[in-house]
Design an enzyme around this catalytic site. Structure first.
Site, short mmCIF file in Angstrom:
data_model
loop_
_atom_site.label_atom_id
_atom_site.label_comp_id
_atom_site.label_asym_id
_atom_site.label_seq_id
_atom_site.Cartn_x
_atom_site.Cartn_y
_atom_site.Cartn_z
N PHE A 170 6.41 2.35 -4.64
CA PHE A 170 7.82 2.58 -4.30
C PHE A 170 8.36 3.94 -4.71
CE2 PHE A 170 7.30 -2.05 -4.69
CZ PHE A 170 7.60 -2.42 -3.39
N ASP A 194 0.86 -1.17 0.00
CA ASP A 194 0.00 0.00 0.00
C ASP A 194 0.90 1.24 0.00
OD1 ASP A 194 0.88 -0.38 2.60
OD2 ASP A 194 -1.03 0.08 3.55
N TYR A 208 3.08 4.65 0.72
CA TYR A 208 3.84 5.13 1.87
C TYR A 208 2.91 5.95 2.77
CZ TYR A 208 8.15 4.20 -0.85
OH TYR A 208 9.16 3.61 -1.58
N HIS A 218 10.34 -8.61 0.47
CA HIS A 218 10.07 -7.19 0.25
C HIS A 218 11.35 -6.38 0.51
CE1 HIS A 218 8.16 -3.23 0.90
NE2 HIS A 218 7.16 -3.70 0.18
#
Length: 255
Positions: free
Chosen positions: A102, A89, A91, A216
């Site tokens: 990202f 989801d 930031y 991740h």
């Protein structure tokens, strides 16, 4: 085109007003035309979650990203996608989320630690120097879809908009990417880069497309399999095997 004009008008507005406008807008005014067609089957779910987001903003919640960017990933034509990078989801830090997984805006300093780890792996994999900025639009312009599983979040509360309906929308989006066909009826080139368990869960939707899975890039998990996974060179090799041009992963020094 009308959709582009509507997006520019939306960007010019002030929050929370633009959030209130989103649920009633035509899909063609929110995203590229081929995405509007592909997501028409989950239009009700999309309008429902946009209504939830609008209600949260109207009640004073600081919703991220800005209304003008909440569906930004779908402005890139579906037909152009050749690499899918799936995040979790947005930031939750105010000023960071820009609607692309990202990525952050060019002026944002410092960049998030997950993105710094992505740059570290890119340097190890390809020998490319890390950048001080987090503008990844040079990737999206080459057909890299930077999509989050959930497309909004409350500031300071990671995961706060999970289970509100975004998952149905992004499930349809991943399925649409996997099912694209060329004019000759052949499956279009695609490589999926799935980082973390949330992303890996969509693998059955990809209908046999090549997949690169790892931990991740978050500081909490990057050392457990993300570092050393070489996703960028591997993705390019898989694209070339499908007859597609590789991605130029090197980002400009200044966005």
């Amino acid at each position: 085109m009308a959709g582009e004009e509507a997006l520019f008008e939306l960007e010019a507005g002030a929050d929370p007003g633009p959030f209130e406008a989103l649920p009633g807008m035509a899909l063609e005014d929110l995203m590229a035309p081929d995405w509007a067609r592909a997501l028409s089957g989950v239009e009700d779910e999309l309008r429902s979650v946009l209504a939830f987001v609008a209600a949260e903003a109207a009640h004073g919640a600081h919703v991220l990203p800005a209304a003008s960017n909440i569906l930004r990933a779908f402005r890139q034509p579906l037909a152009d996608v050749k690499v899918l990078i799936l995040g979790q989801d947005p930031y939750p830090t105010p000023g960071h989320a820009v609607g692309l997984s990202f990525a952050v805006s060019g002026p944002t300093r410092p960049i998030p630690r997950s993105l710094a780890n992505i740059y570290r792996e890119m340097e190890t994999d390809l020998g490319l120097p890390p950048r001080v900025h987090g503008d990844l639009s040079a990737w999206t312009g080459q057909g890299v879809l930077l999509l989050n599983r959930v497309l909004s979040v409350a500031a300071g509360a990671a995961g706060s908009h999970r289970g509100k309906g975004w998952e149905a929308v992004t499930t349809a989006a991943v399925t649409a990417v996997a099912r694209r066909r060329s004019a000759a009826g052949q499956q279009s080139p695609l490589v999926a880069i799935l980082w973390g368990k949330d992303a890996e869960a969509v693998q059955p939707l990809l209908e046999g497309a090549p997949v690169i899975c790892s931990a991740h890039p978050s500081p909490l998990s990057a050392s457990r399999g993300f570092f050393g996974s070489r996703p960028f060179s591997r993705a390019n090799a898989l694209l070339e095997m499908q007859g597609a041009d590789p991605v130029i992963w090197e980002l400009p020094p200044v966005p």
